[in-house]
Enzyme design. Structure first.
Site, short mmCIF file in Angstrom:
data_model
loop_
_atom_site.label_atom_id
_atom_site.label_comp_id
_atom_site.label_asym_id
_atom_site.label_seq_id
_atom_site.Cartn_x
_atom_site.Cartn_y
_atom_site.Cartn_z
N ASP A 41 0.82 -1.21 0.00
CA ASP A 41 0.00 0.00 0.00
C ASP A 41 0.86 1.26 0.00
O ASP A 41 1.96 1.28 0.54
CB ASP A 41 -0.92 -0.02 1.23
CG ASP A 41 -2.07 0.96 1.09
OD1 ASP A 41 -2.40 1.34 -0.05
OD2 ASP A 41 -2.65 1.35 2.12
N HIS A 86 1.97 3.62 -9.16
CA HIS A 86 1.80 2.19 -9.50
C HIS A 86 2.92 1.73 -10.42
O HIS A 86 3.47 0.65 -10.27
CB HIS A 86 0.44 1.95 -10.17
CG HIS A 86 -0.73 2.32 -9.30
ND1 HIS A 86 -0.82 1.93 -7.99
CD2 HIS A 86 -1.86 3.04 -9.56
CE1 HIS A 86 -1.95 2.39 -7.47
NE2 HIS A 86 -2.59 3.08 -8.40
N LEU A 111 10.51 -20.89 -4.61
CA LEU A 111 9.56 -20.00 -3.92
C LEU A 111 8.22 -20.10 -4.65
O LEU A 111 8.19 -20.18 -5.87
CB LEU A 111 10.08 -18.55 -4.00
CG LEU A 111 9.14 -17.44 -3.51
CD1 LEU A 111 9.11 -17.39 -1.98
CD2 LEU A 111 9.58 -16.06 -4.03
N ARG A 129 -4.84 -1.93 8.95
CA ARG A 129 -6.06 -2.72 8.69
C ARG A 129 -5.75 -3.81 7.67
O ARG A 129 -4.72 -3.79 7.01
CB ARG A 129 -7.21 -1.83 8.22
CG ARG A 129 -6.91 -0.99 6.99
CD ARG A 129 -8.16 -0.21 6.53
NE ARG A 129 -7.81 0.75 5.50
CZ ARG A 129 -7.58 2.04 5.71
NH1 ARG A 129 -7.69 2.55 6.92
NH2 ARG A 129 -7.24 2.83 4.70
N GLU A 185 1.38 -13.19 12.40
CA GLU A 185 1.92 -12.01 13.09
C GLU A 185 1.77 -10.83 12.14
O GLU A 185 1.99 -10.97 10.93
CB GLU A 185 3.42 -12.22 13.40
CG GLU A 185 3.69 -13.35 14.37
CD GLU A 185 3.20 -13.05 15.78
OE1 GLU A 185 3.26 -11.88 16.19
OE2 GLU A 185 2.76 -13.99 16.46
C1 IPE Z 1 -5.35 -2.73 -0.16
O1 IPE Z 1 -5.03 -1.39 -0.30
C2 IPE Z 1 -5.34 -3.41 -1.50
C3 IPE Z 1 -4.02 -3.55 -2.12
C4 IPE Z 1 -2.87 -3.22 -1.60
C5 IPE Z 1 -4.04 -4.16 -3.41
P1 IPE Z 1 -6.17 -0.28 -0.43
O2 IPE Z 1 -5.46 1.03 -0.56
O3 IPE Z 1 -7.12 -0.62 -1.50
O4 IPE Z 1 -6.88 -0.40 0.98
P2 IPE Z 1 -7.86 0.61 1.72
O5 IPE Z 1 -8.87 1.05 0.70
O6 IPE Z 1 -7.02 1.76 2.19
O7 IPE Z 1 -8.43 -0.17 2.84
C1 IPE Z 2 -1.64 0.28 -3.31
O1 IPE Z 2 -1.40 1.64 -3.31
C2 IPE Z 2 -1.87 -0.27 -4.69
C3 IPE Z 2 -3.25 -0.70 -4.96
C4 IPE Z 2 -4.23 -0.69 -4.10
C5 IPE Z 2 -3.53 -1.18 -6.28
P1 IPE Z 2 -2.60 2.69 -3.29
O2 IPE Z 2 -2.97 2.98 -4.71
O3 IPE Z 2 -3.70 2.24 -2.44
O4 IPE Z 2 -1.89 3.96 -2.68
P2 IPE Z 2 -2.48 4.92 -1.57
O5 IPE Z 2 -2.85 4.08 -0.40
O6 IPE Z 2 -3.68 5.60 -2.17
O7 IPE Z 2 -1.36 5.86 -1.28
MG MG Z 3 -4.09 2.42 -0.44
#
Ligand code: IPE
Ligand code: IPE
Ligand code: MG
Length: 266
Positions: free
Chosen positions: A35, A52, A146, A209, A222
C-alpha cells in the site's frame, strides 16, 4: 499441536541460516499488502498512476529477498475486489500494468525457479489477460525455490465464499458428508491450499487494517505495519520485518512458560 518457531525451524531445509546467521526464525509464508503507491506519487507532485508504475522495483525486491531468506511462499496483494471502485483511468492503468508485468517478468521468475500463481476471481479479467495468467502458471508450475502468489481481484470474503461453494457442491453430489467438513477441508479449498500457514502479514503505507486480504489465513499470522510507502520498500525494510518477526514469541493460545519449556526440550 501448535509448534513454536524454534521447533518448526529445526525441521526446515533452507539456505537462510547460512546467508543470515542472525535470522533464525524465517517465516514459511509471508503476505504483503503493498500500500501507498498513490501517496508516494502525490508527494512528488505526480499522478497516482506514476506510483503504480514505480512499484515494480519494490515487487522485484520483495520476491528476490523472500527467495534469498528462504521464505517458501510469498503472497502479494496487487488488486482487491474493492479496487474496481477507483476511477476507471486508474483501474485501466493497473490492468495494463498487470498484463505487462506478466509478460515481462515471467521468464525471469522461471529462471529463478519461482512458481507463480494468481489467486482471486480471475473471471472478471478479459480473455487475453486470463490466457496470460494460465500460460505463466503452467510454465512455472514445477518450480520449487519460492511460490509467489499474486492476489488479483482478491478478497478474503470472496475466498471463504468460493471455498464454501466448492465444499457445498461436494456435499450435494455425495462426494463429501456434512459431518466430514472441518477446518482441514476448508483449508484444502481456500486459494492458498497446499501452502504453509500464513506466518507474517506485512502492510506498508502506515494504515493498520487488513482491507479484506487473507481473512481465513490470518488466524495466527503475526502483523507488521510500516509507514514506508510501497515504492520505497526494499531488502532492508523486508529484513527488518523478518527480524521483528523472528524475535516474537508465538504462543498459539498457550502460555509463555509452556512455549519456553517446549523449546528447551527440543
Ligand atoms: C489494499 O489497499 C489493497 C491492495 C494493496 C491491493 P487499499 O489502498 O485498496 O486499501 P484501503 O482502501 O485503504 O483499505
Ligand atoms: C496500493 O497503493 C496499490 C493498490 C491498491 C492497487 P494505493 O494505490 O492504495 O496507494 P495509496 O494508499 O492511495 O497511497
Ligand atoms: Mg491504499
Amino acid at each position: 499441536m501448535a509448534l513454536s518457531n524454534n521447533h518448526r525451524n529445526k525441521h526446515r531445509d533452507n539456505h537462510s541460516q547460512d546467508e543470515n546467521p542472525e535470522l533464525d526464525n524465517i517465516p514459511h509464508h509471508v503476505g504483503i499488502i503493498m500500500d501507498g503507491n498513490g501517496r508516494w506519487a502525490q508527494q512528488r507532485g505526480k499522478l497516482r498512476t506514476f506510483g503504480h508504475k514505480s512499484a515494480l522495483d519494490a515487487v522485484r525486491s520483495a520476491v528476490s529477498t523472500a527467495r534469498k531468506l528462504g521464505v517458501e511462499s510469498l503472497t502479494l496483494f496487487a488488486f482487491s475486489s474493492e479496487n474496481w471502485q477507483r476511477p476507471i483511468e486508474e483501474v485501466n492503468v493497473l490492468m495494463q500494468l498487470f498484463s505487462f508485468v506478466l509478460k515481462s517478468e515471467v521468464k525471469k521468475l522461471h529462471k529463478n525457479d519461482i512458481k507463480l500463481k494468481v489467486i482471486g476471481d480471475v473471471s472478471a479479467f478479459d480473455t487475453k489477460l486470463r490466457n496470460k495468467i494460465v500460460d505463466a502458471e503452467s510454465l512455472t508450475e514445477n518450480n520449487k525455490s519460492l511460490t509467489l502468489n499474486v492476489a488479483a481481484n482478491y478478497g478474503g470474503r470472496w475466498d471463504i465464499l468460493q471455498a464454501t461453494k466448492s465444499v457445498a457442491g461436494k456435499v450435494k453430489s455425495g462426494e463429501l458428508g456434512l459431518d466430514e467438513i472441518n477446518e482441514k477441508v476448508i483449508d484444502a479449498h481456500i486459494s492458498t491450499a497446499g501452502l504453509p500457514e500464513l506466518d507474517l502479514l506485512i502492510r506498508t503505507g502506515g494504515d493498520h487494517r487488513v482491507s479484506n486480504f487473507l481473512l481465513w489465513q490470518c488466524a495466527y499470522a503475526e502483523f507488521y505495519f510500516t509507514d514506508v510507502l510501497w515504492p520505497d520498500f526494499d531488502e532492508d525494510v523486508f529484513t527488518l520485518a523478518i527480524k521483528d518477526f523472528s524475535n516474537r514469541q508465538r504462543r498459539f493460545g498457550q502460555t509463555g512458560a509452556q512455549i519456553m519449556s517446549k523449546d528447551s526440550h527440543d
